[in-house]
Design an enzyme around this catalytic site. Structure first.
Site, mmCIF file in Angstrom:
data_model
loop_
_atom_site.group_PDB
_atom_site.id
_atom_site.type_symbol
_atom_site.label_atom_id
_atom_site.label_comp_id
_atom_site.label_asym_id
_atom_site.label_seq_id
_atom_site.Cartn_x
_atom_site.Cartn_y
_atom_site.Cartn_z
ATOM 1 N N GLY A 191 129.708 -28.663 29.989
ATOM 2 C CA GLY A 191 128.939 -28.021 28.908
ATOM 3 C C GLY A 191 128.966 -28.851 27.638
ATOM 4 O O GLY A 191 128.926 -28.325 26.521
ATOM 5 N N LEU B 230 126.913 -30.719 26.085
ATOM 6 C CA LEU B 230 125.772 -30.806 25.159
ATOM 7 C C LEU B 230 125.617 -29.549 24.308
ATOM 8 O O LEU B 230 124.641 -29.408 23.573
ATOM 9 C CB LEU B 230 124.482 -31.072 25.944
ATOM 10 C CG LEU B 230 124.440 -32.427 26.671
ATOM 11 C CD1 LEU B 230 123.159 -32.573 27.478
ATOM 12 C CD2 LEU B 230 124.563 -33.580 25.676
ATOM 13 N N GLY B 231 126.586 -28.647 24.381
ATOM 14 C CA GLY B 231 126.536 -27.425 23.585
ATOM 15 C C GLY B 231 127.139 -27.619 22.198
ATOM 16 O O GLY B 231 127.518 -28.735 21.814
ATOM 17 N N GLN B 232 127.246 -26.513 21.466
ATOM 18 C CA GLN B 232 127.697 -26.592 20.064
ATOM 19 C C GLN B 232 129.082 -27.228 19.943
ATOM 20 O O GLN B 232 129.299 -28.100 19.102
ATOM 21 C CB GLN B 232 127.703 -25.192 19.416
ATOM 22 C CG GLN B 232 127.968 -25.247 17.918
ATOM 23 C CD GLN B 232 128.344 -23.906 17.294
ATOM 24 O OE1 GLN B 232 128.445 -22.886 17.984
ATOM 25 N NE2 GLN B 232 128.571 -23.906 16.004
ATOM 26 N N ASP C 55 126.940 -31.974 31.724
ATOM 27 C CA ASP C 55 126.226 -30.731 31.431
ATOM 28 C C ASP C 55 125.216 -30.511 32.560
ATOM 29 O O ASP C 55 124.857 -31.450 33.269
ATOM 30 C CB ASP C 55 125.503 -30.813 30.078
ATOM 31 C CG ASP C 55 125.265 -29.433 29.450
ATOM 32 O OD1 ASP C 55 125.915 -29.110 28.435
ATOM 33 O OD2 ASP C 55 124.434 -28.668 29.991
ATOM 34 N N ARG D 137 122.223 -29.834 31.995
ATOM 35 C CA ARG D 137 120.939 -30.374 31.517
ATOM 36 C C ARG D 137 121.181 -31.740 30.881
ATOM 37 O O ARG D 137 122.331 -32.119 30.635
ATOM 38 C CB ARG D 137 120.313 -29.423 30.487
ATOM 39 C CG ARG D 137 121.169 -29.261 29.255
ATOM 40 C CD ARG D 137 120.725 -28.108 28.369
ATOM 41 N NE ARG D 137 121.745 -27.811 27.382
ATOM 42 C CZ ARG D 137 121.622 -27.985 26.071
ATOM 43 N NH1 ARG D 137 120.508 -28.420 25.557
ATOM 44 N NH2 ARG D 137 122.622 -27.701 25.247
ATOM 45 N N TYR E 115 129.565 -10.621 28.362
ATOM 46 C CA TYR E 115 130.191 -11.882 27.937
ATOM 47 C C TYR E 115 131.688 -11.675 27.671
ATOM 48 O O TYR E 115 132.539 -12.429 28.162
ATOM 49 C CB TYR E 115 129.475 -12.384 26.685
ATOM 50 C CG TYR E 115 130.120 -13.547 25.984
ATOM 51 C CD1 TYR E 115 130.107 -14.824 26.549
ATOM 52 C CD2 TYR E 115 130.728 -13.388 24.727
ATOM 53 C CE1 TYR E 115 130.681 -15.903 25.890
ATOM 54 C CE2 TYR E 115 131.296 -14.457 24.071
ATOM 55 C CZ TYR E 115 131.275 -15.714 24.650
ATOM 56 O OH TYR E 115 131.844 -16.784 23.991
ATOM 57 N N LYS F 267 135.145 -13.194 29.551
ATOM 58 C CA LYS F 267 136.204 -13.922 28.840
ATOM 59 C C LYS F 267 137.579 -13.308 29.142
ATOM 60 O O LYS F 267 138.580 -14.024 29.243
ATOM 61 C CB LYS F 267 135.925 -13.925 27.334
ATOM 62 C CG LYS F 267 134.747 -14.815 26.960
ATOM 63 C CD LYS F 267 135.074 -16.264 27.206
ATOM 64 C CE LYS F 267 133.886 -17.172 27.146
ATOM 65 N NZ LYS F 267 134.189 -18.560 27.535
HETATM 66 P P1 NAD Z 1 126.741 -23.537 23.989
HETATM 67 O O1 NAD Z 1 125.899 -22.435 24.515
HETATM 68 O O2 NAD Z 1 126.352 -24.214 22.735
HETATM 69 O O3 NAD Z 1 126.900 -24.666 25.110
HETATM 70 C C1 NAD Z 1 127.165 -24.353 26.462
HETATM 71 C C2 NAD Z 1 126.698 -25.505 27.311
HETATM 72 O O4 NAD Z 1 126.930 -25.133 28.681
HETATM 73 C C3 NAD Z 1 125.193 -25.802 27.177
HETATM 74 O O5 NAD Z 1 124.994 -27.165 26.812
HETATM 75 C C4 NAD Z 1 124.629 -25.509 28.565
HETATM 76 O O6 NAD Z 1 123.601 -26.393 28.973
HETATM 77 C C5 NAD Z 1 125.864 -25.666 29.443
HETATM 78 N N1 NAD Z 1 125.768 -24.945 30.721
HETATM 79 C C6 NAD Z 1 125.230 -23.724 30.962
HETATM 80 N N2 NAD Z 1 125.298 -23.451 32.279
HETATM 81 C C7 NAD Z 1 125.895 -24.510 32.870
HETATM 82 C C8 NAD Z 1 126.254 -24.821 34.203
HETATM 83 N N3 NAD Z 1 125.987 -23.995 35.219
HETATM 84 N N4 NAD Z 1 126.877 -25.995 34.441
HETATM 85 C C9 NAD Z 1 127.147 -26.863 33.423
HETATM 86 N N5 NAD Z 1 126.810 -26.639 32.158
HETATM 87 C C10 NAD Z 1 126.208 -25.466 31.873
HETATM 88 O O7 NAD Z 1 128.235 -22.983 23.906
HETATM 89 P P2 NAD Z 1 129.398 -23.440 22.914
HETATM 90 O O8 NAD Z 1 129.201 -22.719 21.630
HETATM 91 O O9 NAD Z 1 129.548 -24.903 22.908
HETATM 92 O O10 NAD Z 1 130.647 -22.741 23.631
HETATM 93 C C11 NAD Z 1 131.513 -23.446 24.495
HETATM 94 C C12 NAD Z 1 132.627 -22.494 24.935
HETATM 95 O O11 NAD Z 1 133.285 -21.957 23.801
HETATM 96 C C13 NAD Z 1 132.137 -21.288 25.746
HETATM 97 O O12 NAD Z 1 133.116 -20.963 26.701
HETATM 98 C C14 NAD Z 1 132.079 -20.183 24.707
HETATM 99 O O13 NAD Z 1 132.241 -18.909 25.298
HETATM 100 C C15 NAD Z 1 133.262 -20.535 23.840
HETATM 101 N N6 NAD Z 1 133.152 -19.980 22.485
HETATM 102 C C16 NAD Z 1 132.220 -20.462 21.603
HETATM 103 C C17 NAD Z 1 132.142 -19.921 20.321
HETATM 104 C C18 NAD Z 1 131.158 -20.428 19.315
HETATM 105 O O14 NAD Z 1 131.042 -19.827 18.223
HETATM 106 N N7 NAD Z 1 130.436 -21.519 19.582
HETATM 107 C C19 NAD Z 1 133.017 -18.878 19.953
HETATM 108 C C20 NAD Z 1 133.915 -18.377 20.891
HETATM 109 C C21 NAD Z 1 133.998 -18.953 22.144
HETATM 110 C C1 AKB Z 2 129.079 -15.582 20.439
HETATM 111 O O1 AKB Z 2 128.647 -15.088 19.386
HETATM 112 O O2 AKB Z 2 128.715 -15.233 21.565
HETATM 113 C C2 AKB Z 2 130.151 -16.642 20.335
HETATM 114 C C3 AKB Z 2 131.496 -16.019 20.414
HETATM 115 C C4 AKB Z 2 132.093 -15.392 19.225
HETATM 116 O O3 AKB Z 2 132.093 -16.018 21.459
HETATM 117 N N1 AKB Z 2 129.956 -17.364 19.127
#
Ligand code: NAD
Ligand code: AKB
Length: 317
Positions: free
Chosen positions: A13, A15-17, A39, A41, A146, A150
């Site tokens: 993952g 390419l995500g945030q 990723d 994608r 969701y 978790k």
């Molecule tokens: P995001 O949605 O920005 O990125 C997730 C990435 O996962 C995307 O690039 C997507 O293409 C990829 N993805 C989706 N399905 C996939 C698959 N089947 N195989 C491979 N890749 C796949 O998410 P994020 O914000 O980077 O979050 C990353 C982790 O942190 C997650 O577990 C999320 O629950 C956790 N998290 C994030 C936040 C936040 O505020 N960003 C807060 C709490 C927890």
């Molecule tokens: C969301 O809003 O889904 C995430 C998180 C707090 O897990 N940023």
């Protein structure tokens, strides 16, 4: 074979945030060639895809992950691939399949190859019955799919540790605020979108009400927490290994809008709550992170003013 088994790091993952910041931090720490971003994608032209080591990999494909782990000599997986809360409530089946199924793929791969695993949890594990300041240990009754995935991830972390000795660690991240990439599909995305809107349009329609208070954190703190947790000696990691509370900043959407108004001339914000208000309302205002402090010395560095200054400066560069 491009490495000795155990030397390299795989980020799912990527390419995500969070991946956008974490891959860079891991490459700074361990060397560019040691960190394989992956990723489901591709983003054409993105540096991870064009220059660094990148593989297209779905976390639902165990055989493909097995191949990458052996071929690249992976020793540690940072498992970020997931479907976040807002997208997850629109498509709960996909959310369960990716979040629970993907974590099982990673844990099974880790069990077979003796890998260490980092996989984030979230403040979404808490439900409306949790105290306003959520302690580390409290009944976990999330109302979102969701959040339930978790909780399952945290339980699996403990089971795989106890049954198979898989060293999986995680943090219950608050809503994360960052400038390198957009937030995607989450409830806390307003705290990122508002900065882009303030600078580009001078106005933001906020999808939660002004009194909505949530635990939040600036990305630099979250990345530092992640690296510190993974560096901590295994005997310092306790029962919270699947999801440590870490406290950053607790602010309302109104307070955030005010802090931006003080710095961006003419910025206006209108509050138009939508379906995401309900998810936000089910989460606590803040978290108690005394266990993370005790176990691996966690402390946050960013407050609201520092975070807002940093976001506006970075996005204005
Ligand atoms: P995001 O949605 O920005 O990125 C997730 C990435 O996962 C995307 O690039 C997507 O293409 C990829 N993805 C989706 N399905 C996939 C698959 N089947 N195989 C491979 N890749 C796949 O998410 P994020 O914000 O980077 O979050 C990353 C982790 O942190 C997650 O577990 C999320 O629950 C956790 N998290 C994030 C936040 C936040 O505020 N960003 C807060 C709490 C927890
Ligand atoms: C969301 O809003 O889904 C995430 C998180 C707090 O897990 N940023």
């Amino acid at each position: 074979m491009s490495g000795t088994l155990g030397d390299s790091i795989l980020v799912t993952g990527a390419l995500g945030q969070i991946g956008m910041d974490l891959v860079e931090a891991l490459r700074d720490k361990h060397g560019k060639d040691s960190v394989i971003a992956s990723d489901v994608r591709e983003i054409s032209g993105h540096p991870f895809v064009e220059e660094g080591r990148f593989v297209r990999l779905s976390v639902l494909d165990g055989d493909a992950m097995d191949f990458v782990v052996k071929d690249e000599g992976i020793g540690t997986v940072y498992h970020l691939a997931a479907i976040l809360s807002a997208t997850g409530e629109q498509n709960p089946e996909l959310c369960e399949r990716v979040n629970v199924g993907g974590t099982i793929t990673v844990l099974e791969t880790a069990r077979r190859h003796g890998l260490r695993v980092y996989a984030p949890s979230s403040i979404a594990v808490f439900g409306p019955d949790a105290p306003t300041t959520a302690p580390q240990v409290t009944p976990l009754n999330p109302t979102t799919t969701y959040g339930k995935t978790k909780v399952t991830g945290e339980v699996m972390a403990m089971n795989y540790w106890k049954q198979y000795g898989v060293d999986k660690r995680g943090i219950r991240y608050p809503g994360l605020v960052s400038w390198k990439s957009p937030a995607g599909g989450g409830t806390t995305d307003y705290a990122v979108e508002i900065f882009h809107a303030a600078l580009n349009e001078g106005h933001y329609d906020c999808f939660v009400g002004p009194e909505t208070r949530l635990p939040m954190m600036y990305m630099d703190d979250a990345i530092r927490a992640t690296l510190e947790l993974m560096d901590a000696p295994v005997d310092s990691i306790g029962d919270a290994r699947g999801g440590y509370n870490v406290s950053g900043i607790s602010f309302t959407a109104g307070e955030l809008a005010d802090a931006i108004s003080e710095r961006v001339d003419g910025f206006t914000c209108e509050f138009k709550p939508d379906h995401r208000q309900e998810y936000a309302d089910s989460w606590p205002d803040s978290v108690d992170d005394s266990v993370a402090k005790e176990d691996w010395g966690w402390h946050a560095e960013y407050n609201l003013d520092r975070m807002v200054d940093e976001m506006l400066n970075r996005l204005s560069d």
